[in-house]
Design an enzyme around this catalytic site. Sequence first.
Site, short mmCIF file in Angstrom:
data_model
loop_
_atom_site.label_atom_id
_atom_site.label_comp_id
_atom_site.label_asym_id
_atom_site.label_seq_id
_atom_site.Cartn_x
_atom_site.Cartn_y
_atom_site.Cartn_z
N GLY A 90 -26.70 -99.19 -55.39
CA GLY A 90 -26.76 -97.23 -54.79
C GLY A 90 -26.59 -96.67 -54.05
O GLY A 90 -26.51 -96.37 -53.72
N HIS A 91 -26.28 -97.34 -52.94
CA HIS A 91 -26.09 -97.51 -51.83
C HIS A 91 -24.63 -97.38 -51.18
O HIS A 91 -24.07 -98.58 -51.60
CB HIS A 91 -27.11 -98.15 -50.52
CG HIS A 91 -28.35 -98.30 -51.24
ND1 HIS A 91 -29.20 -96.48 -50.19
CD2 HIS A 91 -29.56 -98.57 -51.20
CE1 HIS A 91 -30.05 -96.91 -50.15
NE2 HIS A 91 -30.20 -97.95 -50.96
N ASP A 146 -27.45 -92.82 -44.22
CA ASP A 146 -27.49 -93.69 -44.67
C ASP A 146 -27.44 -95.40 -44.44
O ASP A 146 -26.09 -95.14 -44.50
CB ASP A 146 -28.28 -93.52 -46.16
CG ASP A 146 -28.24 -94.76 -47.08
OD1 ASP A 146 -28.92 -95.73 -47.06
OD2 ASP A 146 -28.08 -94.90 -48.70
N ASP A 185 -39.81 -95.66 -51.52
CA ASP A 185 -39.30 -95.99 -49.79
C ASP A 185 -39.20 -93.88 -49.79
O ASP A 185 -38.92 -93.55 -48.56
CB ASP A 185 -38.08 -97.13 -49.54
CG ASP A 185 -36.67 -96.50 -50.37
OD1 ASP A 185 -37.28 -95.11 -51.83
OD2 ASP A 185 -36.10 -96.83 -49.79
N HIS A 232 -26.60 -91.61 -56.82
CA HIS A 232 -27.88 -92.28 -56.37
C HIS A 232 -27.95 -93.23 -57.63
O HIS A 232 -28.14 -92.86 -58.51
CB HIS A 232 -28.97 -91.93 -55.13
CG HIS A 232 -29.79 -93.17 -54.85
ND1 HIS A 232 -29.12 -93.79 -54.43
CD2 HIS A 232 -30.92 -93.26 -54.95
CE1 HIS A 232 -30.14 -94.41 -54.36
NE2 HIS A 232 -31.29 -94.27 -53.80
#
Lengths: 542, 542
Positions: free
Chosen positions: A354-355, A183, A65, A129
């Site tokens: 991972g966020h 993010d 992405d 991440h």
Amino acid sequence: MGGLGEIGKNMTVVAYKDSLLVVDAGLAFPDDEMLGVDVVIPDFTYLLERQEQVAGVLLTHGHEDHVGALPYLLRDLPVPVYGTRFTLGIVKAKLKEYKLELHQDSREIQPGRWFHLGPFRIFPVRVTHSVPDAVGYGIETPAGLVVFTGDYKFDQTPVDGKGPDYDGLVELGRRGVLAMCGDSTNAERPGFTPSEREVGHTITEVFRQAPGRVIMATFASNIHRLQQAIDAAHQFNRRVAVVGRSMEETVAVARELGYLQDRGVIVELQELMKLPPERSVILTTGSQGEPMSALSRMAAAEHRRVELLPGDTVLLAATPVPGNEKLVHRTIDRLFGQGATVIYGSHAGVHVSGHGSREELKLMLNLLRPRYVIPVHGEYRHLIHHAQLAESVGVPRERILIGENGSVFEFSGEEGRIGGRVHAGAVYVDGLGVGDVGNVVLRDRRHLSKDGIVVVVCALKKDTGEILSGPEVLTRGFVYVREAEELLEEVRELVISVVDACRERQVVEWPAIKNKVRDALQDMLYNRTHRRPLILPIILEI
Amino acid sequence: MGGLGEIGKNMTVVAYKDSLLVVDAGLAFPDDEMLGVDVVIPDFTYLLERQEQVAGVLLTHGHEDHVGALPYLLRDLPVPVYGTRFTLGIVKAKLKEYKLELHQDSREIQPGRWFHLGPFRIFPVRVTHSVPDAVGYGIETPAGLVVFTGDYKFDQTPVDGKGPDYDGLVELGRRGVLAMCGDSTNAERPGFTPSEREVGHTITEVFRQAPGRVIMATFASNIHRLQQAIDAAHQFNRRVAVVGRSMEETVAVARELGYLQDRGVIVELQELMKLPPERSVILTTGSQGEPMSALSRMAAAEHRRVELLPGDTVLLAATPVPGNEKLVHRTIDRLFGQGATVIYGSHAGVHVSGHGSREELKLMLNLLRPRYVIPVHGEYRHLIHHAQLAESVGVPRERILIGENGSVFEFSGEEGRIGGRVHAGAVYVDGLGVGDVGNVVLRDRRHLSKDGIVVVVCALKKDTGEILSGPEVLTRGFVYVREAEELLEEVRELVISVVDACRERQVVEWPAIKNKVRDALQDMLYNRTHRRPLILPIILEI
């Protein structure tokens, strides 16, 4: 260019006067409604119209992405690409598939070291991440400092020991951040996202207790998770084979570049097959239930090389991405059906995101103390939640800018605003076609998918309109023909009567005749079946 | 007949000698792959072949997955139906839509009161679930006592004060349960499912704090949740309107039968519109993001009567059923986009399940102490988990019978086993058609949905095979025609060359010519596009 109001196809352009800098070039996976579409990429028109102004592409990390649209972009716009060692390693492997190479001026960048590009000074800042070597960027322009966080979490105990660069983030904050693009993926989730090491504990326990072979499926690019599996295998004297094309590829890149320590336990599958089950581990793809993946084939007893055995333990070290639930559940059911023990699900400690969650987003805001906040990477509700978090740590509401793909965030002096729009959009890739599938084609596919098609053909005599042959009626996806012979006979009769009526009334324009046939059939078929197949009348002139 | 290895279309037949008793007749919602299918019902062949043996249908509760196939069953097999007051109320309303009525011998049953039906003595035992008046059944046959739990949780603080009938369950256990068919839906979830009252606390807080109107979406049949909304509205001096066909219907039935106390706050929508926002509540459908539902229309600013206002609070009192995530998320995004405050999601206390979790399944097993356990209502992994729970409370593994749709669970004396299969299956309902859409039609729909269709028509001269007209090439869902004119011209030329080649080689059988055309086009189109449209060659003979 992408990533606002959607998950995926992240791409942003930083413009100062005549210089453009691209941050990431990601793809998105199609919605359920984009039938037959393989991937979705940003519309590059804006950049292609300004070819000579583009200084290069900065990459934050190697996930699809964020880099998946690069091959399509570089094909038309060959510019230098900048990224960390692992990210460039992934990208080079990907470009090879498309028979492309990186521009010769492309460069591996070092986290923590400033570099120049046109009028920009750029500081790559290490973040953590679910893929190695992820960075954010501080981009100093004459108008001020803009920071892209990239995808990040604050992992306090990262598997590779390389934590987020707090010093660098604080240093950027001290210089004064004009705007932060942050993010928003997990802006709905309370608290802190657990460390990747939590999954390691689960993996270790599973490897310890499994009486036989362990088959672990996870994301191919989650090298840290694979490392933990390799470490656990080493601990319990197991050997490991990697199965599944994308994982074999990323593991090869990671080993070559020194991001994965094999501990001497990685072997070829045929070697592994000679060992007793309790000494075997297979790492594989398919954690999202993808129908063609290695795990799905094993579950369906269709894998060419791996057959599930009683006593196997399958560890699904991932939770389903929204939209994949049914595929994942089907895979789990089939694995149970093959007699395997299956470890999966949100209660099993098999996955962490991972966020960063809400507390981490606030921490990032407090470290950077940006004047303006631009929530990015998220559907609308994520952007809104991120905005609320920014407000909660003291950013005035008027300095939080929520835009959509194509929005221009304009900064002049200390003032910022959304100042208009440039062309942005989605381009569908289907097979070899890039952009030749648009909304009309998708509308037809949706129509066809629901009620199928009825094709009616007849040959008419020129001038008189007399039926020379037909009508032939063929259907696909509409109704089981043997059960509907009577209905199809009625269709033929109706077509004949409509054509005859046209002839009597001297309607000879074919488009008019076709429309009358279509309308009559539509009504009749709806009344009889409550379905609306696509109706395609074809007239040949003899 | 249904419900084993799947969620939905629950239906079981209890047979003793020549007497059959049906427990539930539910429908299932189509998988993503059942394109265009409206609902799925069990195949009733087994029952229809034994019409005169069927004593009746027992219903456990009024949810679609337990009663939704009744209209299709009763149309062909008009037998008496037995259920509690509310369940029959729901069923009658449903049958009316199909212009059907209940068999005159149908009867409302009282939880806790034994009744007779053929050779069976039946004890309806009250359980708690997310719809009022749910029961399980103890069915005494000369071969032993079989218990159906129905869908249940152990709600210790039920909203209507009517808790599970522990006495009844213990009494059944004391008599000796030969076999228990137990709900497995939540067999993966640890702990106890929270009480429906937990949602009530969230509702109360939202109604208390919302500065303006509250729009609450939930399942139409969850009367207890609606009751709690009505109670909260009453507490804060708000008025309530119900919007959305299915909810209006169930609310009407519940009010009429005394299952919903309106507290004097329910008004017509037009009345509500006259009140200030802070005194208004709208209860509505659409908590699953269903595209045609009231909430989805409001979110898209397309509802005929309700327009969202700034200051509105939307409470999604439900979490997405697996598979609905994307639709629900889209709705939430649109609601935010309309400026509403949206309260939703697993962290917000807006939903509890109606199905018992692992501790409740164990409690049920310990209350009933069945000799044999048959896990039902679940996909395979749920049945497996339920079996493991049964083992954990002491049921020997060999007395846990995991079957699939069509399995016959045979009991003789104290012994039980899976003793073969009867015909069972899925029938697709699409529009008015019941069973006329089968696997061939669905395969074509999937094919069409991915790559569309290419239709090639030409008229050939009888005998000589000379092309009199055409080839005409039409496509739908394949490619955007304006971008592919060149490709379609190549298709025409290829068809001409194939037909000519056939003529030269004196191939005159049309099926053979069509196959050659299809094969040639398939290869050419795949090479050029990497797509595989459905190819439909049609030849007219003149």
